[in-house]
Design an enzyme around this catalytic site. Structure first.
Site, PDB file in Angstrom:
ATOM      1  N   ARG A  85       0.838  -1.208   0.000  1.00 11.52           N
ATOM      2  CA  ARG A  85       0.000   0.000   0.000  1.00 11.52           C
ATOM      3  C   ARG A  85       0.873   1.260   0.000  1.00 11.52           C
ATOM      4  NH1 ARG A  85      -4.572   0.865   4.561  1.00 11.52           N
ATOM      5  NH2 ARG A  85      -2.800   1.041   5.994  1.00 11.52           N
ATOM      6  N   ARG A 129       3.345   4.186   4.506  1.00  8.44           N
ATOM      7  CA  ARG A 129       3.104   4.550   5.904  1.00  8.44           C
ATOM      8  C   ARG A 129       4.119   3.816   6.775  1.00  8.44           C
ATOM      9  NH1 ARG A 129      -3.246   3.814   7.243  1.00  8.44           N
ATOM     10  NH2 ARG A 129      -2.361   2.885   9.118  1.00  8.44           N
TER      11      ARG A 129
HETATM   12  P1  AMP Z   1      -5.648   2.739  11.104  1.00  8.51           P
HETATM   13  O1  AMP Z   1      -5.325   3.776  10.076  1.00  8.51           O
HETATM   14  O2  AMP Z   1      -7.118   2.655  11.417  1.00  8.51           O
HETATM   15  O3  AMP Z   1      -5.040   1.398  10.811  1.00  8.51           O
HETATM   16  O4  AMP Z   1      -4.982   3.245  12.481  1.00  8.51           O
HETATM   17  C1  AMP Z   1      -3.583   3.452  12.588  1.00  8.51           C
HETATM   18  C2  AMP Z   1      -3.183   3.444  14.048  1.00  8.51           C
HETATM   19  O5  AMP Z   1      -3.879   4.476  14.765  1.00  8.51           O
HETATM   20  C3  AMP Z   1      -3.534   2.170  14.810  1.00  8.51           C
HETATM   21  O6  AMP Z   1      -2.554   1.161  14.632  1.00  8.51           O
HETATM   22  C4  AMP Z   1      -3.596   2.676  16.256  1.00  8.51           C
HETATM   23  O7  AMP Z   1      -2.293   2.899  16.775  1.00  8.51           O
HETATM   24  C5  AMP Z   1      -4.230   4.042  16.085  1.00  8.51           C
HETATM   25  N1  AMP Z   1      -5.708   3.970  16.163  1.00  8.51           N
HETATM   26  C6  AMP Z   1      -6.604   4.237  15.179  1.00  8.51           C
HETATM   27  N2  AMP Z   1      -7.866   4.082  15.607  1.00  8.51           N
HETATM   28  C7  AMP Z   1      -7.771   3.699  16.913  1.00  8.51           C
HETATM   29  C8  AMP Z   1      -8.723   3.362  17.926  1.00  8.51           C
HETATM   30  N3  AMP Z   1     -10.044   3.362  17.683  1.00  8.51           N
HETATM   31  N4  AMP Z   1      -8.254   3.030  19.155  1.00  8.51           N
HETATM   32  C9  AMP Z   1      -6.932   3.018  19.423  1.00  8.51           C
HETATM   33  N5  AMP Z   1      -5.988   3.311  18.519  1.00  8.51           N
HETATM   34  C10 AMP Z   1      -6.392   3.654  17.277  1.00  8.51           C
END
Ligand code: AMP
Length: 210
Positions: A127, A156
């Site tokens: 990605r 990322r």
């Molecule tokens: P994502 O883009 O949704 O994969 O989120 C990237 C990172 O942000 C995750 O690996 C967590 O460290 C943090 N994160 C995002 N959403 C949450 C959530 N609802 N609760 C806790 N950490 C979150």
């Protein structure tokens, strides 16, 4: 529509959210995007979240719940909302229940996208995000070194294999229990996340006619 998009990282929640948002006119709320925006802007919240995000761990519940509470009160949520990446733990789901009860805005559905871990690893290691227009592409299907707009494709930090495997393990231990949680409430709908984007979206539309 008021819905949660549930599934492992890389299951296609963000992709489906884009189609659903355009069709139903509801707000797309991605906690990951909100945290990354805070990181970029150098806010206190961003600084607090950084170490957790870099290692693939979850940011503490209180930080996330406060952020969501504010976001759901914004005017673009009036026509509905899609929660992408939230809730990720049982305490987050409990807090959301309480909040939506208070707002008298119950959930219509929880859409679960099922994808095997090895497919997730392959999708996420490939990605890329365009540094110029922000579009997300995948090297497995994308032709050429740059984005179609000419921008540079960036990976990322948390899309490196070691961190992806940590994020998957966090998903299975802390987030997957929410599948039963919403199944009991009879609002869980399952989708095979390996199917074509358009086929999945057509199923969503058939399930939720406007
Ligand atoms: P994502 O883009 O949704 O994969 O989120 C990237 C990172 O942000 C995750 O690996 C967590 O460290 C943090 N994160 C995002 N959403 C949450 C959530 N609802 N609760 C806790 N950490 C979150």
């Amino acid at each position: 529509m008021r819905a949660i998009l549930l599934g492992a990282p890389g299951a296609g929640k963000g992709t489906q959210a884009e189609d659903i948002r355009q069709h139903y006119g509801c707000a797309h709320i991605s906690t990951g995007d909100m945290l990354r925006a805070n990181l970029k802007a150098g806010t206190e919240l961003g600084k607090k979240a950084k170490t957790f995000m870099d290692s693939g761990a979850l940011v503490p519940d209180d930080v996330i719940i406060g952020m969501i509470e504010e976001r759901l009160s914004e005017p673009d949520c009036a026509k509905g909302f899609l929660l992408d990446g939230f809730p990720r733990t049982v305490p987050q789901a409990e807090a959301l229940d309480e909040l939506l009860d208070k707002m008298s805005r119950p959930l219509d559905a929880v859409l679960l996208f099922d994808v095997d871990d090895e497919i997730v690893v392959s999708r996420l290691t490939n990605r890329r995000t365009c540094g110029k227009c922000g579009k997300i592409t995948n090297l497995l299907t994308h032709q050429g070194e740059n984005c179609d707009c000419g921008g540079t494709l960036q990976q990322r930090d948390d899309d490196k294999e070691e961190v992806i495997r940590k994020r998957l393990s966090v998903y299975h231990t802390q987030t997957a229990p929410l599948i039963d949680w919403y199944e009991v409430k009879k609002i869980l709908r399952r989708f095979d996340g390996t199917r074509d984007r358009i086929d999945i979206f057509n199923d969503v539309k058939a399930m939720f006619p406007e």
